[in-house]
Write a protein that holds these residues in place. Structure first.
Motif, mmCIF file in Angstrom:
data_model
loop_
_atom_site.group_PDB
_atom_site.id
_atom_site.type_symbol
_atom_site.label_atom_id
_atom_site.label_comp_id
_atom_site.label_asym_id
_atom_site.label_seq_id
_atom_site.Cartn_x
_atom_site.Cartn_y
_atom_site.Cartn_z
ATOM 1 N N SER A 155 -48.126 7.565 -63.138
ATOM 2 C CA SER A 155 -48.817 8.777 -62.706
ATOM 3 C C SER A 155 -48.355 9.957 -63.560
ATOM 4 N N LYS A 156 -49.099 11.050 -63.473
ATOM 5 C CA LYS A 156 -48.696 12.254 -64.208
ATOM 6 C C LYS A 156 -47.311 12.724 -63.761
ATOM 7 N N ALA A 157 -47.068 12.655 -62.447
ATOM 8 C CA ALA A 157 -45.774 13.088 -61.923
ATOM 9 C C ALA A 157 -44.652 12.226 -62.482
ATOM 10 N N GLU A 158 -44.871 10.923 -62.574
ATOM 11 C CA GLU A 158 -43.851 10.020 -63.111
ATOM 12 C C GLU A 158 -43.591 10.300 -64.588
ATOM 13 N N ARG A 159 -44.629 10.697 -65.301
ATOM 14 C CA ARG A 159 -44.462 10.993 -66.727
ATOM 15 C C ARG A 159 -43.668 12.278 -66.948
ATOM 16 N N GLY A 160 -43.712 13.177 -65.974
ATOM 17 C CA GLY A 160 -42.967 14.427 -66.096
ATOM 18 C C GLY A 160 -41.641 14.402 -65.361
ATOM 19 N N ALA A 161 -41.240 13.223 -64.892
ATOM 20 C CA ALA A 161 -39.994 13.105 -64.127
ATOM 21 C C ALA A 161 -38.783 13.073 -65.056
ATOM 22 N N PHE A 162 -37.636 13.419 -64.508
ATOM 23 C CA PHE A 162 -36.380 13.440 -65.265
ATOM 24 C C PHE A 162 -36.133 12.109 -65.966
ATOM 25 N N GLU A 163 -36.416 11.005 -65.268
ATOM 26 C CA GLU A 163 -36.125 9.670 -65.802
ATOM 27 C C GLU A 163 -36.959 9.338 -67.028
ATOM 28 N N ASN A 164 -38.072 10.035 -67.239
ATOM 29 C CA ASN A 164 -38.957 9.736 -68.366
ATOM 30 C C ASN A 164 -38.820 10.734 -69.504
ATOM 31 N N LEU A 165 -37.796 11.551 -69.475
ATOM 32 C CA LEU A 165 -37.640 12.595 -70.491
ATOM 33 C C LEU A 165 -36.270 12.531 -71.139
ATOM 34 N N VAL A 166 -36.247 12.809 -72.426
ATOM 35 C CA VAL A 166 -35.014 12.867 -73.212
ATOM 36 C C VAL A 166 -35.027 14.175 -73.977
ATOM 37 N N VAL A 167 -33.886 14.840 -74.055
ATOM 38 C CA VAL A 167 -33.793 16.092 -74.802
ATOM 39 C C VAL A 167 -33.354 15.777 -76.229
ATOM 40 N N LEU A 168 -34.201 16.163 -77.182
ATOM 41 C CA LEU A 168 -33.930 15.893 -78.591
ATOM 42 C C LEU A 168 -34.078 17.165 -79.408
ATOM 43 N N CYS A 169 -33.486 17.144 -80.594
ATOM 44 C CA CYS A 169 -33.757 18.228 -81.540
ATOM 45 C C CYS A 169 -35.177 18.022 -82.073
ATOM 46 N N ALA A 170 -35.726 19.028 -82.730
ATOM 47 C CA ALA A 170 -37.111 18.952 -83.197
ATOM 48 C C ALA A 170 -37.320 17.793 -84.170
ATOM 49 N N ASN A 171 -36.343 17.547 -85.046
ATOM 50 C CA ASN A 171 -36.485 16.469 -86.025
ATOM 51 C C ASN A 171 -36.569 15.105 -85.349
ATOM 52 N N CYS A 172 -35.655 14.855 -84.406
ATOM 53 C CA CYS A 172 -35.650 13.556 -83.723
ATOM 54 C C CYS A 172 -36.897 13.370 -82.876
ATOM 55 N N HIS A 173 -37.372 14.442 -82.254
ATOM 56 C CA HIS A 173 -38.591 14.345 -81.451
ATOM 57 C C HIS A 173 -39.767 13.947 -82.331
ATOM 58 N N THR A 174 -39.855 14.560 -83.510
ATOM 59 C CA THR A 174 -40.941 14.225 -84.427
ATOM 60 C C THR A 174 -40.875 12.761 -84.841
ATOM 61 N N LYS A 175 -39.671 12.278 -85.138
ATOM 62 C CA LYS A 175 -39.515 10.896 -85.585
ATOM 63 C C LYS A 175 -39.924 9.899 -84.508
ATOM 64 N N VAL A 176 -39.466 10.112 -83.268
ATOM 65 C CA VAL A 176 -39.754 9.112 -82.228
ATOM 66 C C VAL A 176 -41.239 9.074 -81.883
ATOM 67 N N ASP A 177 -41.938 10.195 -82.069
ATOM 68 C CA ASP A 177 -43.362 10.207 -81.755
ATOM 69 C C ASP A 177 -44.225 9.775 -82.941
ATOM 70 N N LYS A 178 -43.737 9.996 -84.159
ATOM 71 C CA LYS A 178 -44.490 9.567 -85.338
ATOM 72 C C LYS A 178 -44.355 8.067 -85.579
ATOM 73 N N ALA A 179 -43.242 7.483 -85.169
ATOM 74 C CA ALA A 179 -42.994 6.054 -85.386
ATOM 75 C C ALA A 179 -42.562 5.397 -84.076
ATOM 76 N N PRO A 180 -43.450 5.357 -83.091
ATOM 77 C CA PRO A 180 -43.060 4.848 -81.760
ATOM 78 C C PRO A 180 -42.611 3.394 -81.769
ATOM 79 N N ASP A 181 -43.138 2.590 -82.691
ATOM 80 C CA ASP A 181 -42.726 1.189 -82.737
ATOM 81 C C ASP A 181 -41.264 1.044 -83.135
ATOM 82 N N ALA A 182 -40.779 1.981 -83.931
ATOM 83 C CA ALA A 182 -39.378 1.953 -84.357
ATOM 84 C C ALA A 182 -38.453 2.519 -83.293
ATOM 85 N N PHE A 183 -39.042 3.222 -82.308
ATOM 86 C CA PHE A 183 -38.249 3.847 -81.251
ATOM 87 C C PHE A 183 -38.862 3.490 -79.894
ATOM 88 N N PRO A 184 -38.710 2.248 -79.458
ATOM 89 C CA PRO A 184 -39.302 1.820 -78.185
ATOM 90 C C PRO A 184 -38.642 2.508 -77.000
#
Length: 231
Positions: free
Chosen positions: A67-96
């Motif tokens: 659900s939308k609520a589950e996607r915005g929950a603490f358990e589904n979020l990680v705090v990253l720097c801008a560079n790491c955030h870009t990497k995990v979203d640009k190459a999701p297969d490399a960062f499951p």
């Protein structure tokens, strides 16, 4: 830590939990980036909230069953720097998702070790861990707090410097002190339990003010905490 994902965005309480869990550092254990940076006489943050499972269907590591609520929950979020955030979203297969959740657990375990949040056998040992942290925060307040003369001059930069010290030093140290106290409640005397709970509310108010921008006055630091766990 901005996120414009509608119902999949974390609420204010979740944002504070995420900030506390990061302790001011990217949660990718292979990255040593601090999330608060000084440059050009200004202080700013590079923290971004990354969804483990995408906020929207079709996004990186998407899971349509959530659900939308589950996607915005603490358990589904990680705090990253801008560079790491870009990497995990640009190459999701490399960062499951399993890897990203592992990062979060590893970061939490590392902080528990650094924070000394272990169960001690005596008050003196626990006091030895928190005393330098309390002394550090008091020294920072004395030198940079809003009561100093420079803070009255809006062009001095004192307000920005105080906010940076609050975000990078005082709030993480407060969380460390609280973690040690919570792990050693068996050593607290009756009156000290109440002091710890007042300190918990003080931390919550400070984080609401300095992270969320709440305009409500923060509760005062409980002075009795300075002597807690004295033998």
């Amino acid at each position: 830590m901005a996120c414009s994902r509608g119902a999949a965005s974390p609420d204010a309480h979740t944002q504070r939990r995420l900030f506390a869990a990061s302790a001011g550092y990217c949660q990718n254990p292979g990255c040593a980036n601090e999330l608060f940076v000084d440059a050009g006489g200004e202080s700013f943050h590079i923290a971004e909230m990354a969804h483990v499972f995408a906020a929207n269907d079709g996004g990186p590591r998407s899971n349509p069953q959530l659900s939308k609520a589950e996607r915005g929950a603490f358990e589904n979020l990680v705090v990253l720097c801008a560079n790491c955030h870009t990497k995990v979203d640009k190459a999701p297969d490399a960062f499951p998702d399993s890897m990203m959740l592992g990062w979060k657990r590893e970061h939490a375990n590392k902080l528990r070790g650094l924070f000394g949040a272990v169960r001690f056998d005596d008050r003196a040992a626990a006091r030895q861990v928190i005393e330098p942290l309390l002394a550090q925060n008091f020294a920072i307040f004395q030198q940079y707090g809003p009561h100093i003369e420079a803070a009255l001059n809006p062009e001095s930069g004192a307000a920005e410097q105080w906010k940076r010290k609050m975000l990078t030093r005082i709030l993480p140290a407060n969380r460390r002190v609280l973690a040690v106290l919570d792990a050693n409640r068996h050593l607290l005397r009756d009156g000290e339990w109440a002091t710890v709970e007042r300190f918990r509310q003080h931390i919550d108010d400070l984080e609401a003010f300095h992270i969320e921008g709440s305009r409500q006055d923060a509760s005062r630091f409980p002075g009795e905490l300075s002597n807690i766990l004295d033998v």
